[in-house]
Design a protein around this motif. Sequence first.
Motif, PDB file in Angstrom:
ATOM      1  N   ALA B   9     -35.621   4.699 -20.941  1.00  0.00           N
ATOM      2  CA  ALA B   9     -34.419   5.435 -20.513  1.00  0.00           C
ATOM      3  C   ALA B   9     -34.257   6.707 -21.330  1.00  0.00           C
ATOM      4  O   ALA B   9     -33.871   7.763 -20.814  1.00  0.00           O
ATOM      5  N   ALA B  10     -34.572   6.620 -22.630  1.00  0.00           N
ATOM      6  CA  ALA B  10     -34.428   7.797 -23.492  1.00  0.00           C
ATOM      7  C   ALA B  10     -35.364   8.927 -23.043  1.00  0.00           C
ATOM      8  O   ALA B  10     -35.002  10.116 -23.093  1.00  0.00           O
ATOM      9  N   SER B  11     -36.576   8.577 -22.576  1.00  0.00           N
ATOM     10  CA  SER B  11     -37.500   9.626 -22.101  1.00  0.00           C
ATOM     11  C   SER B  11     -36.913  10.341 -20.889  1.00  0.00           C
ATOM     12  O   SER B  11     -37.081  11.548 -20.708  1.00  0.00           O
ATOM     13  N   GLY B  12     -36.147   9.549 -20.068  1.00  0.00           N
ATOM     14  CA  GLY B  12     -35.453  10.175 -18.942  1.00  0.00           C
ATOM     15  C   GLY B  12     -34.422  11.165 -19.430  1.00  0.00           C
ATOM     16  O   GLY B  12     -34.283  12.279 -18.914  1.00  0.00           O
ATOM     17  N   LEU B  13     -33.657  10.736 -20.489  1.00  0.00           N
ATOM     18  CA  LEU B  13     -32.638  11.640 -21.030  1.00  0.00           C
ATOM     19  C   LEU B  13     -33.269  12.938 -21.521  1.00  0.00           C
ATOM     20  O   LEU B  13     -32.758  14.031 -21.286  1.00  0.00           O
ATOM     21  N   ASN B  14     -34.428  12.781 -22.199  1.00  0.00           N
ATOM     22  CA  ASN B  14     -35.138  13.968 -22.692  1.00  0.00           C
ATOM     23  C   ASN B  14     -35.516  14.900 -21.556  1.00  0.00           C
ATOM     24  O   ASN B  14     -35.295  16.112 -21.625  1.00  0.00           O
ATOM     25  N   ALA B  15     -36.098  14.290 -20.497  1.00  0.00           N
ATOM     26  CA  ALA B  15     -36.557  15.103 -19.364  1.00  0.00           C
ATOM     27  C   ALA B  15     -35.373  15.799 -18.709  1.00  0.00           C
ATOM     28  O   ALA B  15     -35.418  16.996 -18.401  1.00  0.00           O
ATOM     29  N   ASP B  16     -34.244  15.044 -18.554  1.00  0.00           N
ATOM     30  CA  ASP B  16     -33.071  15.638 -17.915  1.00  0.00           C
ATOM     31  C   ASP B  16     -32.519  16.772 -18.758  1.00  0.00           C
ATOM     32  O   ASP B  16     -32.081  17.811 -18.249  1.00  0.00           O
ATOM     33  N   THR B  17     -32.527  16.573 -20.080  1.00  0.00           N
ATOM     34  CA  THR B  17     -32.046  17.635 -20.966  1.00  0.00           C
ATOM     35  C   THR B  17     -32.914  18.876 -20.802  1.00  0.00           C
ATOM     36  O   THR B  17     -32.405  20.003 -20.728  1.00  0.00           O
ATOM     37  N   ALA B  18     -34.246  18.640 -20.740  1.00  0.00           N
ATOM     38  CA  ALA B  18     -35.152  19.788 -20.556  1.00  0.00           C
ATOM     39  C   ALA B  18     -34.841  20.510 -19.255  1.00  0.00           C
ATOM     40  O   ALA B  18     -34.814  21.745 -19.201  1.00  0.00           O
ATOM     41  N   GLU B  19     -34.561  19.715 -18.205  1.00  0.00           N
ATOM     42  CA  GLU B  19     -34.234  20.341 -16.922  1.00  0.00           C
ATOM     43  C   GLU B  19     -32.946  21.155 -17.030  1.00  0.00           C
ATOM     44  O   GLU B  19     -32.852  22.275 -16.502  1.00  0.00           O
ATOM     45  N   LEU B  20     -31.931  20.558 -17.694  1.00  0.00           N
ATOM     46  CA  LEU B  20     -30.651  21.274 -17.844  1.00  0.00           C
ATOM     47  C   LEU B  20     -30.849  22.554 -18.650  1.00  0.00           C
ATOM     48  O   LEU B  20     -30.333  23.622 -18.296  1.00  0.00           O
ATOM     49  N   ASP B  21     -31.641  22.424 -19.741  1.00  0.00           N
ATOM     50  CA  ASP B  21     -31.901  23.606 -20.588  1.00  0.00           C
ATOM     51  C   ASP B  21     -32.575  24.711 -19.769  1.00  0.00           C
ATOM     52  O   ASP B  21     -32.200  25.884 -19.848  1.00  0.00           O
ATOM     53  N   THR B  22     -33.592  24.303 -19.006  1.00  0.00           N
ATOM     54  CA  THR B  22     -34.360  25.296 -18.242  1.00  0.00           C
ATOM     55  C   THR B  22     -33.492  25.985 -17.199  1.00  0.00           C
ATOM     56  O   THR B  22     -33.511  27.214 -17.054  1.00  0.00           O
ATOM     57  N   ALA B  23     -32.673  25.166 -16.481  1.00  0.00           N
ATOM     58  CA  ALA B  23     -31.807  25.760 -15.465  1.00  0.00           C
ATOM     59  C   ALA B  23     -30.810  26.716 -16.115  1.00  0.00           C
ATOM     60  O   ALA B  23     -30.536  27.810 -15.600  1.00  0.00           O
ATOM     61  N   SER B  24     -30.290  26.303 -17.289  1.00  0.00           N
ATOM     62  CA  SER B  24     -29.338  27.175 -17.983  1.00  0.00           C
ATOM     63  C   SER B  24     -30.017  28.477 -18.384  1.00  0.00           C
ATOM     64  O   SER B  24     -29.467  29.574 -18.236  1.00  0.00           O
ATOM     65  N   ASN B  25     -31.247  28.347 -18.902  1.00  0.00           N
ATOM     66  CA  ASN B  25     -32.012  29.527 -19.311  1.00  0.00           C
ATOM     67  C   ASN B  25     -32.261  30.438 -18.104  1.00  0.00           C
ATOM     68  O   ASN B  25     -32.089  31.654 -18.188  1.00  0.00           O
ATOM     69  N   ASN B  26     -32.627  29.826 -16.985  1.00  0.00           N
ATOM     70  CA  ASN B  26     -32.860  30.615 -15.762  1.00  0.00           C
ATOM     71  C   ASN B  26     -31.606  31.382 -15.369  1.00  0.00           C
ATOM     72  O   ASN B  26     -31.653  32.573 -15.062  1.00  0.00           O
ATOM     73  N   LEU B  27     -30.453  30.649 -15.385  1.00  0.00           N
ATOM     74  CA  LEU B  27     -29.206  31.303 -14.976  1.00  0.00           C
ATOM     75  C   LEU B  27     -28.832  32.412 -15.946  1.00  0.00           C
ATOM     76  O   LEU B  27     -28.334  33.474 -15.540  1.00  0.00           O
ATOM     77  N   SER B  28     -29.088  32.184 -17.246  1.00  0.00           N
ATOM     78  CA  SER B  28     -28.755  33.221 -18.224  1.00  0.00           C
ATOM     79  C   SER B  28     -29.558  34.483 -17.975  1.00  0.00           C
ATOM     80  O   SER B  28     -29.100  35.590 -18.219  1.00  0.00           O
ATOM     81  N   ASN B  29     -30.810  34.300 -17.495  1.00  0.00           N
ATOM     82  CA  ASN B  29     -31.700  35.450 -17.302  1.00  0.00           C
ATOM     83  C   ASN B  29     -31.725  35.955 -15.864  1.00  0.00           C
ATOM     84  O   ASN B  29     -32.659  36.657 -15.475  1.00  0.00           O
TER      85      ASN B  29
END
Lengths: 298, 482
Positions: B9-29
């Motif tokens: 489950a924790a690996s899922g949390l990691n992956a989801d966090t990465a997805e959230l980070d990436t989407a946030s980064n995309n929106l920022s740029n």
Amino acid sequence: MGVADITLSQAITQQLNQQELSIANLEEQVSSGRALNKPSDNPAAVTQVLQLSSQASQLSNWQANAQTATSWLGMGNDALNSVLDDMQSARTLVLQTLNQGTQNATTYEAAAQQLQGINADLLSTANTQYEGRPIFAGTSASSQAYDAAGNYLGNTDTPNVVVGPGAGSGQTADLSVPGPSVFGAGAASVFNTLTTVVGQLGSGTPTATQLNAALTALDANISTAEQASAVLGNGSNQVAAVSASLTTQLTSVQNTQAGLEDVNVATVTTQLDSQMTNYQAAMWAASQAIPETLVHFL
Amino acid sequence: MSDFGLSIAASGLNADTAELDTASNNLSNINTPGYAQEVVNLSPEAAAGPLQAGRGVTVASVSELTDAVYESANVAAEGVQGAANQTNQVMSSIEAVFPEPSSDGLSAQLSTFWSDLSTLAANPNQAGAQQTVAADASGLAEALNSTSTQLSQLSSSLQSEVGTGAADSGTLAQVNQLLNQVAQLNQGIVAGDSAGQNVNALSDERRSAVDQLAGFLGISTSTTAGGALTINSGGVQLVSGDVAQTLVSTGSAATENLGIATSSGVALQPSGSIGADLTAVNSTLPGYQAQLSAVANALAGGLNTLQANGMAANGDPGSAIAGGYTGTILPNIFVDQGSTSMYTPSTMSAATIAVSSAYLADPSLIATAAAPGPSNSNVVGTATLDSANAQAMAALAGATTGPDTLYQSLIGTLGTQASDASGTSTAATNLATTAAGNLASISGVNQNQQEVDILSAQNAFQAASQAINAINQSFQSLLQAV
């Protein structure tokens, strides 16, 4: 794959810019009243307008010259009428004297004085001036055409002006005729004729032969003056025709030029109106498209 | 494993966090130039044994979405657009030097001058008419000077816009800085890549620099196996790996040979806005100078020839018919600036045409009368009101190779070139917009898409948290039972 938001905003900006450009262009046309404001507006039309305006300027110059010619010729015609009257009076006087047979010296003296008056009148007419320039002196720079003794001071060249296109500098119109063509040249001039007969009458014993010779000479002078009058009259007619044709041409050139250069206000305002509608529609669309994203509905 | 699935489950949390980070980064740029949208590449962890569940998910990489074909098409379009826009600007500036059609352009001034001569022909000895001709001849010469000077100034301002390549405000200095930047980024990207680091930000920065370079120079690019970008322009390699060439300008606008070369002396033929500047300075502007000078030469040649072969109203002869005349001999009407007598036709004579001071001092010294000949009774030295020569001067207005015709053809050429440049610029802008749009359809950030990604990552995160909670409770129940 989708439409990136940056693409959307760039596309909107570019479209609005292009519309603003054409609105600015139309607005410039309406406010200046001119369809051609720079060479690239319509290169072919601009070149044509330059040609037409240079043509119009030439036509105006010719028109001005034709008016100068009309004034000169009018003045010349008036002078010729007075010259012919004077010559006829002189002829009548000489003829009367001849027909009356032998008279006393006083009668001859009276006739001589009348003829002298006519001579003076003719000389003054011969020195008629247009804007300070004697019209019967040819192209000479002399300030008078004839001196007090009736000697010709001018030359035999005919002054002229250019009134239209043609070989050399263009079609010319003569402004006048040189003095000798009106008053006779040298010993055959009317002034010589009159001076001679005045002298003979003044001596108190003019012979019939002398008076007959004076009549013949005066007839020749009258014929010369009549020819000159015909030349000037013809000249006037020709200049009037040329001038009328120049006016027609000038009007046509100016109309063509205006057609190219002037804004058709009805067309342009309609275009401007429809462009403004498009512009407003585009801005409305942009105002709808830009803020709308999913985030507004979450 | 004995953590009851917590690590899965924790690996899922990691992956989801990465997805959230990436989407946030995309929106920022979303509006950052050169930024390519990033995606998280996930891969499942294989099960340890045949009867076991998988061991969750790992973040394999965060990669940029780009397309090599679209990118090179975009770079090419930027170069074309840079050149077309600059050419259009130059042509608009040249057009501004020639205010036609209008009542104060050179064309109208020429017409006025011919009218003056026509008036003089009707009144050859009138001081006012003589004075007007001299004054307007002077005005024409000044207008030709000023038009030519404005073209020269435009040329030298374009040269300073390009600059020397050294640290000035010129575009060439910017180009050098960008070339260096690309070389440094190449170095960083190659090093980072081989060390397994995320170099996306570096390649975004490099893409932005390359876009600008394309507009300035018109370039072609290729990528080496290590990830370094090679840049060529005008047949010369400008960046290879971590080495960038320094560009300098050669020649000058004044000598019509402004060029660009590397510091080691290899000349290149750039396109882009700098290429457009070079064409304007070396060919377009000199072309208009030459056409303008042809107008000046026709004007001076026509009038000086008639002046030399005629006589003034007071009888003073022109130089060609003076013979042994001992009085005043008529001066040339037009001379070179600085000379009292000579006019020399040249490709720069519009810049130097002037009215001779002798004529300006005495406007009656104009040959209104024809030379003595069989058709007149003119005599050298004797005053005459013959105006045949003044008529011939006025008739230059309609001459087929006269100044008016030459000037009209200049304006025709200018109008066509300017209108072409404007059309080309619009087309190139549309092309560049299309190319940028194509690239953006792959690399650009779509806000809605990112928001959907965020929602789904958020849902997945909540689900994974729920799984952890469930495992935790199961574990507690087991402990209580024991």
